[in-house]
Design a protein around this motif. Structure first.
Motif, mmCIF file in Angstrom:
data_model
loop_
_atom_site.group_PDB
_atom_site.id
_atom_site.type_symbol
_atom_site.label_atom_id
_atom_site.label_comp_id
_atom_site.label_asym_id
_atom_site.label_seq_id
_atom_site.Cartn_x
_atom_site.Cartn_y
_atom_site.Cartn_z
ATOM 1 N N LYS A 122 9.880 -37.133 14.447
ATOM 2 C CA LYS A 122 10.179 -36.591 15.780
ATOM 3 C C LYS A 122 8.936 -35.910 16.354
ATOM 4 O O LYS A 122 8.283 -35.121 15.675
ATOM 5 N N VAL A 123 8.626 -36.218 17.603
ATOM 6 C CA VAL A 123 7.523 -35.579 18.318
ATOM 7 C C VAL A 123 8.157 -34.585 19.296
ATOM 8 O O VAL A 123 8.813 -34.974 20.254
ATOM 9 N N THR A 124 7.960 -33.304 19.024
ATOM 10 C CA THR A 124 8.599 -32.268 19.835
ATOM 11 C C THR A 124 7.733 -31.906 21.041
ATOM 12 O O THR A 124 6.517 -32.105 21.028
ATOM 13 N N ALA A 125 8.386 -31.348 22.029
ATOM 14 C CA ALA A 125 7.670 -30.875 23.214
ATOM 15 C C ALA A 125 6.667 -29.797 22.821
ATOM 16 O O ALA A 125 5.544 -29.766 23.326
ATOM 17 N N ASP A 126 7.065 -28.925 21.894
ATOM 18 C CA ASP A 126 6.172 -27.844 21.457
ATOM 19 C C ASP A 126 4.864 -28.373 20.879
ATOM 20 O O ASP A 126 3.836 -27.719 20.978
ATOM 21 N N SER A 127 4.912 -29.555 20.275
ATOM 22 C CA SER A 127 3.702 -30.100 19.646
ATOM 23 C C SER A 127 2.719 -30.669 20.664
ATOM 24 O O SER A 127 1.538 -30.834 20.346
ATOM 25 N N LEU A 128 3.177 -30.967 21.888
ATOM 26 C CA LEU A 128 2.290 -31.579 22.889
ATOM 27 C C LEU A 128 2.123 -30.774 24.174
ATOM 28 O O LEU A 128 1.074 -30.852 24.819
ATOM 29 N N ALA A 137 17.283 -29.394 24.877
ATOM 30 C CA ALA A 137 16.357 -29.640 23.770
ATOM 31 C C ALA A 137 15.994 -31.121 23.704
ATOM 32 O O ALA A 137 14.846 -31.471 23.478
ATOM 33 N N CYS A 138 16.977 -31.994 23.903
ATOM 34 C CA CYS A 138 16.706 -33.430 23.839
ATOM 35 C C CYS A 138 15.808 -33.878 24.988
ATOM 36 O O CYS A 138 14.966 -34.746 24.818
ATOM 37 N N ALA A 139 16.009 -33.290 26.173
ATOM 38 C CA ALA A 139 15.217 -33.681 27.331
ATOM 39 C C ALA A 139 13.741 -33.346 27.124
ATOM 40 O O ALA A 139 12.877 -34.021 27.646
ATOM 41 N N GLU A 140 13.479 -32.301 26.349
ATOM 42 C CA GLU A 140 12.096 -31.895 26.126
ATOM 43 C C GLU A 140 11.424 -32.717 25.032
ATOM 44 O O GLU A 140 10.216 -32.758 24.932
ATOM 45 N N ASP A 141 12.221 -33.378 24.223
ATOM 46 C CA ASP A 141 11.714 -34.120 23.086
ATOM 47 C C ASP A 141 10.982 -35.387 23.543
ATOM 48 O O ASP A 141 11.321 -35.983 24.558
ATOM 49 N N PHE A 142 9.955 -35.783 22.800
ATOM 50 C CA PHE A 142 9.231 -37.014 23.102
ATOM 51 C C PHE A 142 9.757 -38.198 22.302
ATOM 52 O O PHE A 142 9.250 -39.298 22.432
ATOM 53 N N GLY A 143 10.732 -37.964 21.435
ATOM 54 C CA GLY A 143 11.277 -39.028 20.610
ATOM 55 C C GLY A 143 10.435 -39.252 19.367
ATOM 56 O O GLY A 143 9.540 -38.466 19.057
ATOM 57 N N PRO A 144 10.702 -40.335 18.651
ATOM 58 C CA PRO A 144 9.979 -40.589 17.398
ATOM 59 C C PRO A 144 8.602 -41.210 17.622
ATOM 60 O O PRO A 144 8.342 -41.821 18.659
ATOM 61 N N ASP A 145 7.741 -41.050 16.615
ATOM 62 C CA ASP A 145 6.443 -41.730 16.626
ATOM 63 C C ASP A 145 6.551 -43.021 15.812
ATOM 64 O O ASP A 145 7.651 -43.411 15.406
ATOM 65 N N GLN A 146 5.427 -43.661 15.570
ATOM 66 C CA GLN A 146 5.422 -44.938 14.857
ATOM 67 C C GLN A 146 5.864 -44.818 13.403
ATOM 68 O O GLN A 146 6.181 -45.813 12.764
ATOM 69 N N HIS A 147 5.919 -43.595 12.889
ATOM 70 C CA HIS A 147 6.355 -43.364 11.509
ATOM 71 C C HIS A 147 7.796 -42.856 11.455
ATOM 72 O O HIS A 147 8.285 -42.499 10.392
ATOM 73 N N GLY A 148 8.450 -42.782 12.613
ATOM 74 C CA GLY A 148 9.823 -42.305 12.676
ATOM 75 C C GLY A 148 9.945 -40.796 12.708
ATOM 76 O O GLY A 148 11.046 -40.257 12.677
#
Length: 158
Positions: free
Chosen positions: A36-42, A23-34
């Motif tokens: 979480k940007v998920t893989a599912d969103s992109l 799950a962490c490997a797929e995550d894009f990390g945080p955006d400029q507002h902190g």
């Protein structure tokens, strides 16, 4: 019986750790507002990934074009994503993005490795990634709304 439970417990821990790492490997990390940007969103969308920096004058004039592009791409399975070239994090990233009036998602973690993007020494640089995660175009220098729209249309038709 105790030995059997220990083995089951170990197996459960290994499975849980594997799932968490995946799950962490797929995550894009945080955006400029902190957030979480998920893989599912992109994933499954066309991405226009733009690298910018505070010291880059062409970046400053390009950002309004990218803001307009993000607005036109709504409901089209495409997104504009920013990445700060200087790898700013947390409050520094938010302050820089706000000073540029960036209205699209800016990732705190560089997705270059995920998409095998080369490190550019010139800015701005923009990559167009197709909905399957393949780099389709590298654009050097300042981009315009019309130019990016035309390039995306041509690539989607190809």
């Amino acid at each position: 019986m105790g030995l059997g439970l220990r083995k089951v417990g170990k197996a459960v821990l290994v499975i849980c750790a594997g799932l968490l790492l995946t799950a962490c490997a797929e995550d894009f990390g945080p955006d400029q507002h902190g957030r979480k940007v998920t893989a599912d969103s992109l994933d499954g969308q066309w991405l226009i990934i733009n690298y910018w920096a505070e010291w880059c004058a062409p970046c400053r004039t390009e950002i309004p074009e990218l803001n307009a592009l993000e607005e036109t791409l709504k409901n089209q399975s495409a997104r504009v994503i920013g990445v700060n070239f200087d790898a700013l994090q947390g409050d520094d990233l938010k302050r820089a993005a706000d000073s540029f009036d960036i209205r699209f998602t800016v990732l705190a973690q560089d997705p270059a490795e995920r998409y095998d993007l080369p490190r550019s020494e010139a800015l701005p640089v923009t990559y167009i990634i197709d909905d399957k995660g393949k780099v389709r175009e590298q654009l050097m220098g300042e981009q315009t709304l019309e130019g990016l729209q035309a390039k995306i249309k041509a690539l989607k038709g190809a």
